[in-house]
Design an enzyme around this catalytic site. Sequence first.
Site, mmCIF file in Angstrom:
data_model
loop_
_atom_site.group_PDB
_atom_site.id
_atom_site.type_symbol
_atom_site.label_atom_id
_atom_site.label_comp_id
_atom_site.label_asym_id
_atom_site.label_seq_id
_atom_site.Cartn_x
_atom_site.Cartn_y
_atom_site.Cartn_z
ATOM 1 N N SER A 65 -12.502 -86.676 16.311
ATOM 2 C CA SER A 65 -11.552 -85.676 16.808
ATOM 3 C C SER A 65 -12.230 -84.632 17.694
ATOM 4 O O SER A 65 -11.606 -84.075 18.591
ATOM 5 C CB SER A 65 -10.858 -84.991 15.629
ATOM 6 N N PHE A 66 -13.507 -84.356 17.412
ATOM 7 C CA PHE A 66 -14.182 -83.347 18.236
ATOM 8 C C PHE A 66 -14.235 -83.769 19.699
ATOM 9 O O PHE A 66 -14.242 -82.920 20.604
ATOM 10 C CB PHE A 66 -15.600 -83.079 17.706
ATOM 11 N N GLU A 67 -14.253 -85.065 19.951
ATOM 12 C CA GLU A 67 -14.316 -85.585 21.324
ATOM 13 C C GLU A 67 -12.947 -85.594 22.014
ATOM 14 O O GLU A 67 -12.841 -85.913 23.212
ATOM 15 C CB GLU A 67 -14.895 -87.011 21.342
ATOM 16 N N CYS A 89 -7.342 -86.988 13.197
ATOM 17 C CA CYS A 89 -7.087 -86.683 11.784
ATOM 18 C C CYS A 89 -8.368 -86.147 11.153
ATOM 19 O O CYS A 89 -9.374 -86.856 11.093
ATOM 20 C CB CYS A 89 -6.630 -87.969 11.079
ATOM 21 N N VAL A 90 -8.318 -84.903 10.733
ATOM 22 C CA VAL A 90 -9.450 -84.304 10.021
ATOM 23 C C VAL A 90 -8.961 -83.947 8.619
ATOM 24 O O VAL A 90 -7.915 -83.307 8.465
ATOM 25 C CB VAL A 90 -9.975 -83.046 10.745
ATOM 26 N N THR A 95 -14.541 -83.677 4.781
ATOM 27 C CA THR A 95 -15.247 -83.174 5.950
ATOM 28 C C THR A 95 -15.868 -81.814 5.652
ATOM 29 O O THR A 95 -15.173 -80.799 5.631
ATOM 30 C CB THR A 95 -14.259 -83.045 7.141
ATOM 31 N N HIS A 97 -17.602 -79.793 7.362
ATOM 32 C CA HIS A 97 -17.421 -78.762 8.392
ATOM 33 C C HIS A 97 -16.012 -78.813 8.993
ATOM 34 O O HIS A 97 -15.800 -78.643 10.180
ATOM 35 C CB HIS A 97 -18.514 -78.822 9.450
ATOM 36 N N PHE A 122 -0.803 -81.260 21.278
ATOM 37 C CA PHE A 122 -1.711 -81.203 20.122
ATOM 38 C C PHE A 122 -1.178 -82.078 18.986
ATOM 39 O O PHE A 122 -0.220 -81.705 18.302
ATOM 40 C CB PHE A 122 -1.791 -79.741 19.684
ATOM 41 N N ARG A 136 2.176 -88.185 6.895
ATOM 42 C CA ARG A 136 2.535 -87.720 8.248
ATOM 43 C C ARG A 136 2.213 -88.743 9.338
ATOM 44 O O ARG A 136 2.332 -88.431 10.522
ATOM 45 C CB ARG A 136 1.793 -86.411 8.530
HETATM 46 C C1 DLZ Z 1 -18.464 -85.779 11.647
HETATM 47 C C2 DLZ Z 1 -17.016 -85.861 11.325
HETATM 48 C C3 DLZ Z 1 -16.544 -85.591 10.042
HETATM 49 C C4 DLZ Z 1 -17.464 -85.210 8.923
HETATM 50 N N1 DLZ Z 1 -15.244 -85.683 9.739
HETATM 51 C C5 DLZ Z 1 -14.369 -86.055 10.715
HETATM 52 C C6 DLZ Z 1 -12.988 -86.157 10.430
HETATM 53 O O1 DLZ Z 1 -12.502 -85.936 9.307
HETATM 54 N N2 DLZ Z 1 -12.155 -86.514 11.440
HETATM 55 C C7 DLZ Z 1 -12.610 -86.774 12.705
HETATM 56 O O2 DLZ Z 1 -11.804 -87.104 13.585
HETATM 57 N N3 DLZ Z 1 -13.923 -86.688 12.997
HETATM 58 C C8 DLZ Z 1 -14.800 -86.345 12.040
HETATM 59 N N4 DLZ Z 1 -16.139 -86.255 12.306
HETATM 60 C C9 DLZ Z 1 -16.605 -86.657 13.665
HETATM 61 C C10 DLZ Z 1 -16.547 -85.540 14.694
HETATM 62 O O3 DLZ Z 1 -15.204 -85.340 15.122
HETATM 63 C C11 DLZ Z 1 -17.379 -85.935 15.934
HETATM 64 O O4 DLZ Z 1 -17.034 -87.208 16.355
HETATM 65 C C12 DLZ Z 1 -18.868 -85.894 15.646
HETATM 66 O O5 DLZ Z 1 -19.259 -84.657 15.115
HETATM 67 C C13 DLZ Z 1 -19.686 -86.147 16.955
HETATM 68 O O6 DLZ Z 1 -19.438 -85.128 17.903
#
Ligand code: DLZ
Length: 165
Positions: A65-67, A89-90, A95, A97, A122, A136
């Site tokens: 998701s960070f990307e 989905c986070v 997770t 962080h 979003f 969801r």
């Molecule tokens: C590293 C990580 C973790 C711990 N959990 C999730 C998550 O629940 N959902 C998600 O989409 N991505 C997760 N990631 C990966 C980060 O989004 C990202 O891909 C990495 O930190 C590399 O930048």
Amino acid sequence: MATQYHNLSDYDPTTIPDTSAMKVGIVVADWNYDITSKLMEGARSTLIKNGVSPDNILIRWVPGSFELVYGAKLLVQKSEVDAVIVLGCVIRGETPHFDYICDGITQGITTLNLQSKIPIIFGLLTNNTMQQSIDRAGGVLGNKGDEAAITAIKMIALNKNLSDK
Ligand code: DLZ
């Protein structure tokens, strides 16, 4: 105008604008694929059900998701789409962080929206448990991908409508 609906996928089909020329990009995260693939299918099928041509839907996958923020930026800059939907989905329980990732994505998408000529929608699930995400992503609480698709259509129409003035 306030929506009378609490769930954006509960929409009145007669209010959907002409979508035949709309082009929509979807950036979707691989992480939690079982969830995100359902969000993607929901978004894609809702766009098509409402008249968007399958040829006008551009889907790109990113690792997590960070990307999503960078992926959305690339589609804004390098494709001809009228809106970008980000889907991820986070899950807090899985997770460590969670807050950093969610804050980073939210800020990133907000910044992109302020800079971009097209809307970025979003569609990130930020849940406490996997079950909440299942609910969801086509479960008992609908599919947030569907909602993101309807939102994209409405925001493209708003943008085009104001651009035509
Ligand atoms: C590293 C990580 C973790 C711990 N959990 C999730 C998550 O629940 N959902 C998600 O989409 N991505 C997760 N990631 C990966 C980060 O989004 C990202 O891909 C990495 O930190 C590399 O930048």
